[in-house]
Motif scaffolding. Structure first.
Motif, PDB file in Angstrom:
ATOM      1  N   GLY A 168      11.604 -32.209  15.408  1.00  0.00           N
ATOM      2  CA  GLY A 168      10.253 -31.683  15.573  1.00  0.00           C
ATOM      3  C   GLY A 168      10.165 -30.173  15.530  1.00  0.00           C
ATOM      4  N   VAL A 169      11.291 -29.489  15.778  1.00  0.00           N
ATOM      5  CA  VAL A 169      11.315 -28.026  15.798  1.00  0.00           C
ATOM      6  C   VAL A 169      12.269 -27.558  14.708  1.00  0.00           C
ATOM      7  N   ARG A 170      11.745 -26.873  13.712  1.00  0.00           N
ATOM      8  CA  ARG A 170      12.562 -26.489  12.556  1.00  0.00           C
ATOM      9  C   ARG A 170      13.518 -25.347  12.860  1.00  0.00           C
ATOM     10  N   THR A 171      13.132 -24.398  13.705  1.00  0.00           N
ATOM     11  CA  THR A 171      13.893 -23.147  13.826  1.00  0.00           C
ATOM     12  C   THR A 171      14.712 -23.037  15.102  1.00  0.00           C
ATOM     13  N   LEU A 178      20.450 -24.997   8.920  1.00  0.00           N
ATOM     14  CA  LEU A 178      20.535 -25.726   7.656  1.00  0.00           C
ATOM     15  C   LEU A 178      19.311 -25.461   6.795  1.00  0.00           C
ATOM     16  N   ASP A 179      19.447 -25.635   5.472  1.00  0.00           N
ATOM     17  CA  ASP A 179      18.258 -25.568   4.633  1.00  0.00           C
ATOM     18  C   ASP A 179      17.444 -26.845   4.838  1.00  0.00           C
ATOM     19  N   ASP A 180      16.223 -26.879   4.287  1.00  0.00           N
ATOM     20  CA  ASP A 180      15.318 -27.994   4.573  1.00  0.00           C
ATOM     21  C   ASP A 180      15.923 -29.345   4.196  1.00  0.00           C
ATOM     22  N   ALA A 206       5.263 -39.762  16.961  1.00  0.00           N
ATOM     23  CA  ALA A 206       5.533 -38.376  16.596  1.00  0.00           C
ATOM     24  C   ALA A 206       4.249 -37.666  16.197  1.00  0.00           C
ATOM     25  N   GLU A 207       4.117 -36.414  16.633  1.00  0.00           N
ATOM     26  CA  GLU A 207       3.046 -35.531  16.177  1.00  0.00           C
ATOM     27  C   GLU A 207       3.508 -34.882  14.870  1.00  0.00           C
ATOM     28  N   PRO A 208       2.752 -34.989  13.799  1.00  0.00           N
ATOM     29  CA  PRO A 208       3.150 -34.308  12.560  1.00  0.00           C
ATOM     30  C   PRO A 208       3.360 -32.809  12.764  1.00  0.00           C
ATOM     31  N   ILE A 209       2.494 -32.195  13.551  1.00  0.00           N
ATOM     32  CA  ILE A 209       2.699 -30.833  14.049  1.00  0.00           C
ATOM     33  C   ILE A 209       2.561 -30.904  15.559  1.00  0.00           C
ATOM     34  N   GLN A 210       3.587 -30.443  16.268  1.00  0.00           N
ATOM     35  CA  GLN A 210       3.578 -30.565  17.724  1.00  0.00           C
ATOM     36  C   GLN A 210       2.594 -29.567  18.323  1.00  0.00           C
ATOM     37  N   PHE A 215       2.815 -25.657  18.094  1.00  0.00           N
ATOM     38  CA  PHE A 215       2.506 -25.801  16.670  1.00  0.00           C
ATOM     39  C   PHE A 215       3.776 -25.718  15.808  1.00  0.00           C
ATOM     40  N   THR A 216       4.811 -26.391  16.263  1.00  0.00           N
ATOM     41  CA  THR A 216       6.048 -26.507  15.496  1.00  0.00           C
ATOM     42  C   THR A 216       5.986 -27.750  14.622  1.00  0.00           C
ATOM     43  N   SER A 217       6.782 -27.756  13.544  1.00  0.00           N
ATOM     44  CA  SER A 217       6.799 -28.916  12.660  1.00  0.00           C
ATOM     45  C   SER A 217       8.102 -28.947  11.880  1.00  0.00           C
ATOM     46  N   PRO A 218       8.502 -30.124  11.410  1.00  0.00           N
ATOM     47  CA  PRO A 218       9.680 -30.246  10.558  1.00  0.00           C
ATOM     48  C   PRO A 218       9.331 -29.956   9.106  1.00  0.00           C
ATOM     49  N   PRO A 219      10.313 -29.925   8.234  1.00  0.00           N
ATOM     50  CA  PRO A 219      10.005 -29.828   6.801  1.00  0.00           C
ATOM     51  C   PRO A 219       9.211 -31.053   6.348  1.00  0.00           C
ATOM     52  N   ASP A 220       8.367 -30.865   5.344  1.00  0.00           N
ATOM     53  CA  ASP A 220       7.651 -31.999   4.764  1.00  0.00           C
ATOM     54  C   ASP A 220       8.653 -33.077   4.339  1.00  0.00           C
ATOM     55  N   GLY A 221       8.284 -34.314   4.621  1.00  0.00           N
ATOM     56  CA  GLY A 221       9.119 -35.427   4.202  1.00  0.00           C
ATOM     57  C   GLY A 221      10.020 -35.981   5.275  1.00  0.00           C
TER      58      GLY A 221
END
Length: 428
Positions: A168-171, A178-180, A206-210, A215-221
């Motif tokens: 849920g948190v990309r960074t 890692l890359d996306d 899951a929230e698509p954007i938390q 307002f965190t989100s994973p990579p699309d897909g």
């Protein structure tokens, strides 16, 4: 706001009922994208009552619909036919993308998620639920039990067994570098490994954007990749669209559509923006899931005539005025402006988001260490400058949340960005 009202608040309401600002304000009225407090101060509203005033304050089309309905009947319960509820359900079912959809109305996002959990665990005969780290799904006993954000989870007791998943948190976290593509692959491998060590869960929620998570989100897909793993095992996917739904992200009407290559979720939950301030929540599910309960049920205040009238008027306005497109255009300009500001403020770790759902994460300069004190200082400085924003985040509430009504215009976006510019620079 008078000290008397604050004192009365503190004497009769719970200590854990949070108030913003060192000197809390009483908001007395609003119009468009602005609100006024009891002292007559005017503010540009970039938080919309926690993303509920999605369209505009005192929108004439909605006010008229509510007023006319109030003059006829306000409420009768779900024990009687309700034309407005049927009409809004028909429209939401079609918009959801879920085949053979059924809609159940509640009064809040918490109650919507609670209902989705009831349906999933009954349908799957399992009380194990997968949820995302840094997530928030409400304040009921069951929804607190699947909330992966320590600051909003006051008890570890729960009727559910919850297993928390990466992604849920990309960074932040073990896969942040890692890359996306590799990030998604690592999260999927982690999910597969987790499922190999537990009895089959009922669902992933899951929230698509938390939202509360900053307002965190994973990579699309990511959730599409998760869905393929879940589908092989019969595990349901619940998209919590309480904050992301109705076009707020600009690019899509629903947040799940950024992860849509494997099709729609089995269920989605909604609330907040659809009522534009009125208490509307709900669940959309495939018919065999929605109809799996073998006991009677009602929703006393879910789907009242007056809230459904507001929802119908709000949805009509939203679609006819292409507010999703406006969120994409104006939100894109606002994000670019805020990123330009952030590049000159060492305390800003990241500006993220889509459309009119934007997060600014603050950290101690030169580190990844969260800085909740800076977030509070910016919140105060923004209010003093005439702008209302929110806070959130999974690391000690160090993210600013920006979610104006979707009718925000370019001039107002620029005005808000200028106030945020000054507020952010004040903490340097």
């Amino acid at each position: 706001m008078t000290d008397d009202l604050l004192g009365r608040h503190r004497s009769v309401l719970p200590d854990w009922l949070a108030l913003y600002y060192e000197e809390p304000i009483e908001i007395t009225h609003g119009e468009g994208r602005h609100v006024w407090d009891s002292e007559g101060n005017r503010y540009l509203d970039f938080f919309g009552g926690i993303l509920t005033t999605m369209t505009a304050h005192a929108l004439p089309e909605i006010t008229k619909a509510v007023s006319e309905q109030a003059g006829r009947i306000v409420h009768s319960s779900t024990l009687y036919l309700n034309r407005q509820m049927v009409e809004l359900a028909e429209r939401i079912a079609k918009l959801s993308g879920i085949p053979d959809a059924r809609v159940f109305f509640t009064t809040s996002g918490t109650e919507a998620n609670d209902t989705a959990l009831l349906l999933a665990t009954t349908y799957r005969r399992s009380n194990t639920v997968l949820a995302m780290r840094n997530s928030y799904h409400g304040r009921s006993f069951s929804s607190v039990g699947i909330t992966g954000n320590r600051g909003w989870s006051p008890t570890s007791l729960s009727p559910l067994q919850t297993l928390y998943v990466h992604g849920g948190v990309r960074t932040r976290g073990p896969f942040a570098d890692l890359d996306d593509y590799d990030f998604v692959a690592a999260c999927v491998d982690d999910l597969k490994d987790l499922l190999g060590h537990t009895r089959p869960p009922a669902a992933l929620i899951a929230e698509p954007i938390q939202g509360v998570g900053g307002f965190t989100s994973p990579p699309d897909g990511l959730y599409a990749a998760f869905r393929e793993v879940l589908h092989e095992r019969g595990i349901l996917w619940i998209a919590d669209e309480v904050q992301t739904g109705w076009g707020r992200t600009g690019e899509h009407f629903w947040g799940w559509q950024a992860h849509g290559r494997s099709g729609p979720p089995d269920m989605l939950t909604f609330a907040k923006g659809i009522g534009n301030g009125m208490s509307i929540g709900g669940v959309v599910a495939r018919s065999e899931i929605m109809n799996c309960l073998d006991a009677n049920s009602i929703s006393t205040f879910g789907g009242t005539q007056i809230t459904m009238a507001a929802g119908l008027a709000n949805l009509t306005y939203l679609l006819e005025h292409d507010l999703q497109g406006n969120a994409r255009r104006v939100g894109g300009l606002l994000i670019e402006r805020l990123r330009a500001v952030a590049a000159q403020v060492p305390a800003v770790r990241e500006v993220r988001g889509r459309g009119l759902m934007i997060g600014i994460e603050l950290s101690r300069p030169g580190t990844d260490e969260a800085d909740p004190e800076a977030a509070s200082a910016v919140l105060e400085a923004a209010r003093e400058g005439g702008l209302l924003i929110g806070k959130g985040g999974g690391h000690d509430t160090s993210a600013l949340r920006i979610a104006p009504p979707l009718s925000l215009n370019v001039a107002e976006a620029e005005e808000g960005a200028e106030i945020l510019d000054r507020a952010l620079r004040s903490i340097r």
